[in-house]
Design a protein around this motif. Structure first.
Motif, PDB file in Angstrom:
ATOM      1  N   VAL A  31      14.330 -13.553   3.704  1.00 13.34           N
ATOM      2  CA  VAL A  31      13.103 -12.950   2.610  1.00 13.34           C
ATOM      3  C   VAL A  31      12.120 -13.892   2.485  1.00 13.34           C
ATOM      4  O   VAL A  31      12.542 -15.060   1.942  1.00 13.34           O
ATOM      5  N   ILE A  32      11.086 -13.653   2.280  1.00 19.84           N
ATOM      6  CA  ILE A  32       9.967 -14.596   1.910  1.00 19.84           C
ATOM      7  C   ILE A  32       9.074 -14.046   0.828  1.00 19.84           C
ATOM      8  O   ILE A  32       8.734 -12.930   0.914  1.00 19.84           O
ATOM      9  N   ILE A  33       9.085 -15.144  -0.141  1.00 18.37           N
ATOM     10  CA  ILE A  33       8.504 -14.852  -1.463  1.00 18.37           C
ATOM     11  C   ILE A  33       7.326 -15.633  -1.689  1.00 18.37           C
ATOM     12  O   ILE A  33       7.328 -16.820  -1.008  1.00 18.37           O
ATOM     13  N   GLY A  34       6.334 -15.257  -2.608  1.00 17.44           N
ATOM     14  CA  GLY A  34       5.324 -16.240  -2.905  1.00 17.44           C
ATOM     15  C   GLY A  34       4.193 -15.417  -3.543  1.00 17.44           C
ATOM     16  O   GLY A  34       4.110 -14.184  -3.380  1.00 17.44           O
ATOM     17  N   PRO A  35       3.168 -16.250  -4.245  1.00 15.91           N
ATOM     18  CA  PRO A  35       2.071 -15.525  -4.843  1.00 15.91           C
ATOM     19  C   PRO A  35       1.105 -15.026  -3.688  1.00 15.91           C
ATOM     20  O   PRO A  35       1.052 -15.370  -2.569  1.00 15.91           O
ATOM     21  N   SER A  36       0.234 -14.146  -4.093  1.00 18.82           N
ATOM     22  CA  SER A  36      -0.986 -13.657  -3.216  1.00 18.82           C
ATOM     23  C   SER A  36      -1.624 -14.691  -3.012  1.00 18.82           C
ATOM     24  O   SER A  36      -1.922 -15.591  -3.521  1.00 18.82           O
ATOM     25  N   GLY A  37      -2.092 -14.641  -1.576  1.00 20.03           N
ATOM     26  CA  GLY A  37      -2.794 -15.623  -1.111  1.00 20.03           C
ATOM     27  C   GLY A  37      -1.999 -17.038  -0.351  1.00 20.03           C
ATOM     28  O   GLY A  37      -2.820 -18.125  -0.150  1.00 20.03           O
ATOM     29  N   SER A  38      -0.778 -16.913  -0.673  1.00 20.88           N
ATOM     30  CA  SER A  38       0.093 -18.345  -0.380  1.00 20.88           C
ATOM     31  C   SER A  38       0.287 -18.498   1.277  1.00 20.88           C
ATOM     32  O   SER A  38       0.872 -19.312   1.644  1.00 20.88           O
ATOM     33  N   GLY A  39       0.019 -17.242   2.294  1.00 30.73           N
ATOM     34  CA  GLY A  39       0.186 -17.494   3.643  1.00 30.73           C
ATOM     35  C   GLY A  39       1.385 -16.616   4.126  1.00 30.73           C
ATOM     36  O   GLY A  39       1.419 -16.697   5.307  1.00 30.73           O
ATOM     37  N   LYS A  40       1.857 -15.869   3.274  1.00 30.29           N
ATOM     38  CA  LYS A  40       3.180 -15.002   3.595  1.00 30.29           C
ATOM     39  C   LYS A  40       2.894 -14.010   5.039  1.00 30.29           C
ATOM     40  O   LYS A  40       3.482 -14.062   6.173  1.00 30.29           O
ATOM     41  N   PHE A 219      10.516 -19.617  -0.623  1.00 31.29           N
ATOM     42  CA  PHE A 219       9.328 -19.519  -1.392  1.00 31.29           C
ATOM     43  C   PHE A 219       8.179 -20.418  -0.826  1.00 31.29           C
ATOM     44  O   PHE A 219       8.325 -21.582  -0.552  1.00 31.29           O
ATOM     45  N   ILE A 220       7.007 -19.534  -0.602  1.00 28.17           N
ATOM     46  CA  ILE A 220       5.942 -20.179   0.023  1.00 28.17           C
ATOM     47  C   ILE A 220       4.661 -20.202  -0.818  1.00 28.17           C
ATOM     48  O   ILE A 220       4.502 -19.162  -1.533  1.00 28.17           O
ATOM     49  N   ASP A 221       4.164 -21.403  -0.996  1.00 31.72           N
ATOM     50  CA  ASP A 221       2.756 -21.402  -2.098  1.00 31.72           C
ATOM     51  C   ASP A 221       1.993 -22.450  -1.173  1.00 31.72           C
ATOM     52  O   ASP A 221       2.249 -23.474  -0.665  1.00 31.72           O
ATOM     53  N   GLU A 222       0.682 -21.941  -1.317  1.00 31.29           N
ATOM     54  CA  GLU A 222      -0.448 -22.673  -0.414  1.00 31.29           C
ATOM     55  C   GLU A 222      -0.038 -23.182   0.646  1.00 31.29           C
ATOM     56  O   GLU A 222      -0.517 -24.414   1.048  1.00 31.29           O
ATOM     57  N   GLY A 223       0.423 -22.492   1.627  1.00 27.64           N
ATOM     58  CA  GLY A 223       0.679 -22.406   2.878  1.00 27.64           C
ATOM     59  C   GLY A 223       1.762 -23.442   3.431  1.00 27.64           C
ATOM     60  O   GLY A 223       1.838 -24.041   4.504  1.00 27.64           O
ATOM     61  N   VAL A 224       2.698 -23.755   2.266  1.00 28.51           N
ATOM     62  CA  VAL A 224       3.762 -24.806   2.787  1.00 28.51           C
ATOM     63  C   VAL A 224       5.103 -24.033   2.139  1.00 28.51           C
ATOM     64  O   VAL A 224       4.955 -23.306   1.266  1.00 28.51           O
ATOM     65  N   VAL A 225       6.179 -24.440   2.728  1.00 29.79           N
ATOM     66  CA  VAL A 225       7.586 -23.911   2.439  1.00 29.79           C
ATOM     67  C   VAL A 225       7.980 -25.066   1.019  1.00 29.79           C
ATOM     68  O   VAL A 225       8.344 -26.127   1.222  1.00 29.79           O
ATOM     69  N   VAL A 226       7.965 -24.160   0.017  1.00 29.29           N
ATOM     70  CA  VAL A 226       8.187 -25.149  -1.215  1.00 29.29           C
ATOM     71  C   VAL A 226       9.723 -25.185  -1.433  1.00 29.29           C
ATOM     72  O   VAL A 226      10.421 -26.332  -1.571  1.00 29.29           O
ATOM     73  N   GLU A 227      10.425 -24.170  -1.274  1.00 35.12           N
ATOM     74  CA  GLU A 227      11.827 -24.112  -1.424  1.00 35.12           C
ATOM     75  C   GLU A 227      12.621 -22.991  -0.607  1.00 35.12           C
ATOM     76  O   GLU A 227      11.921 -21.945  -0.199  1.00 35.12           O
ATOM     77  N   ARG A 243      10.421 -21.971  -9.922  1.00 35.38           N
ATOM     78  CA  ARG A 243      10.587 -21.281 -11.349  1.00 35.38           C
ATOM     79  C   ARG A 243       9.423 -20.592 -12.048  1.00 35.38           C
ATOM     80  O   ARG A 243       9.601 -19.737 -12.574  1.00 35.38           O
ATOM     81  N   GLU A 244       8.264 -21.477 -12.046  1.00 40.14           N
ATOM     82  CA  GLU A 244       7.131 -20.761 -12.498  1.00 40.14           C
ATOM     83  C   GLU A 244       6.897 -19.394 -11.964  1.00 40.14           C
ATOM     84  O   GLU A 244       6.598 -18.390 -12.706  1.00 40.14           O
ATOM     85  N   PHE A 245       6.862 -19.192 -10.649  1.00 37.52           N
ATOM     86  CA  PHE A 245       6.778 -18.201 -10.031  1.00 37.52           C
ATOM     87  C   PHE A 245       7.636 -17.207 -10.198  1.00 37.52           C
ATOM     88  O   PHE A 245       7.266 -15.849 -10.513  1.00 37.52           O
TER      89      PHE A 245
END
Length: 255
Positions: A31-40, A219-227, A243-245
């Motif tokens: 499962v891929i999660i992340g904010p809108s616009g993160s590249g998912k 968890f993807i943010d700004e086009g990279v895998v963060v976690e 954690r913030e997301f």
């Protein structure tokens, strides 16, 4: 089953994917999660070669998707070769993309007949079985306009399964649904994971579903895998950005 290596994707000057690397084992649900616009969603479309990449490699079942490697450079394959690889990858979109003039049964049988060359009789037989699997055996003759959003999305899932895919991609499959219809679609996806052991990549904001079904969460943010880790890791994420997301997402869910 899936290997994504240092994938970069730009739209003009905007680099949406900035070196994504991960893999998915056969039978695994990621499962891929992340904010809108993160590249998912862009990432899913690159895996299916609905979007071209500028750098990196994507393999599905050991085969390079969309390209051949010529002395370290990517050369796009002819459309026919791309279509052959794509036919083994099921894709369920946010919007249902059903043919409005066709019944539910006709929607799920069109591709096997015209792409796989299956006889219409055999496709109809399998189509009825597939509609039954997603809980719609009584809706075979209904047009999309006669179905709820949740029912339309279940038809879309049945349509993808009719191609006997090795991999299923789900791009926020419940985001266009009214809240009370979300559960019926997630239950179908959960059953596919549990009963068929299908390899899946699911983009979603439904964290309860992610924790319940996923073998791993990215968890993807700004086009990279963060976690990247098992669901229990996301009860107490290692990364501050994760954690913030999750704080924001869980607050919205409560609201």
């Amino acid at each position: 089953m899936v290997k994504v290596e240092d994938v970069h994707k730009r739209f003009g000057q905007l680099e949406v994917l900035q070196g994504i690397t991960f893999d998915v084992q056969e039978g695994e649900v990621v499962v891929i999660i992340g904010p809108s616009g993160s590249g998912k969603s862009t990432l899913l479309r690159c895996i299916n070669h609905l979007e071209k990449i500028q750098r990196g490699h994507i393999y599905v079942d050991g085969e390079l998707v969309g390209y051949k490697d010529v002395n370290g450079r990517l050369k796009e394959l002819p459309e026919r070769a791309i279509a052959r690889v794509r036919s083994r990858i099921g894709f369920v979109f946010q919007r249902f993309n059903l043919f409005g003039h066709l019944t539910a049964l006709d929607n799920v049988t069109e591709a096997p007949v015209h792409v796989l060359g299956e006889s219409r009789g055999r496709a109809r037989e399998r189509g009825l079985e597939m509609l039954s699997r997603v809980g719609l055996s009584d809706k075979a003759d209904s047009l999309p306009s006669q179905l709820s959003g949740g029912q339309q999305q279940r038809v879309a899932i049945a349509r993808a399964l009719m191609m006997n895919p090795k991999l299923m991609l789900f791009d926020e499959p419940t985001s266009a649904l009214d809240p009370e219809l979300v559960g019926e679609v997630l239950n179908v996806i959960k059953a596919l994971a549990n009963d068929l052991g299908m390899t899946m990549i699911v983009v979603t904001h439904e964290m309860d579903f992610a924790r319940d079904v996923a073998n791993r969460i990215l968890f993807i943010d700004e086009g990279v895998v963060v976690e990247d880790g098992p669901p229990e890791q996301f009860d107490n994420p290692r990364e501050a950005r994760t954690r913030e997301f999750l704080r924001r997402v869980l607050k919205e869910d409560v609201a």
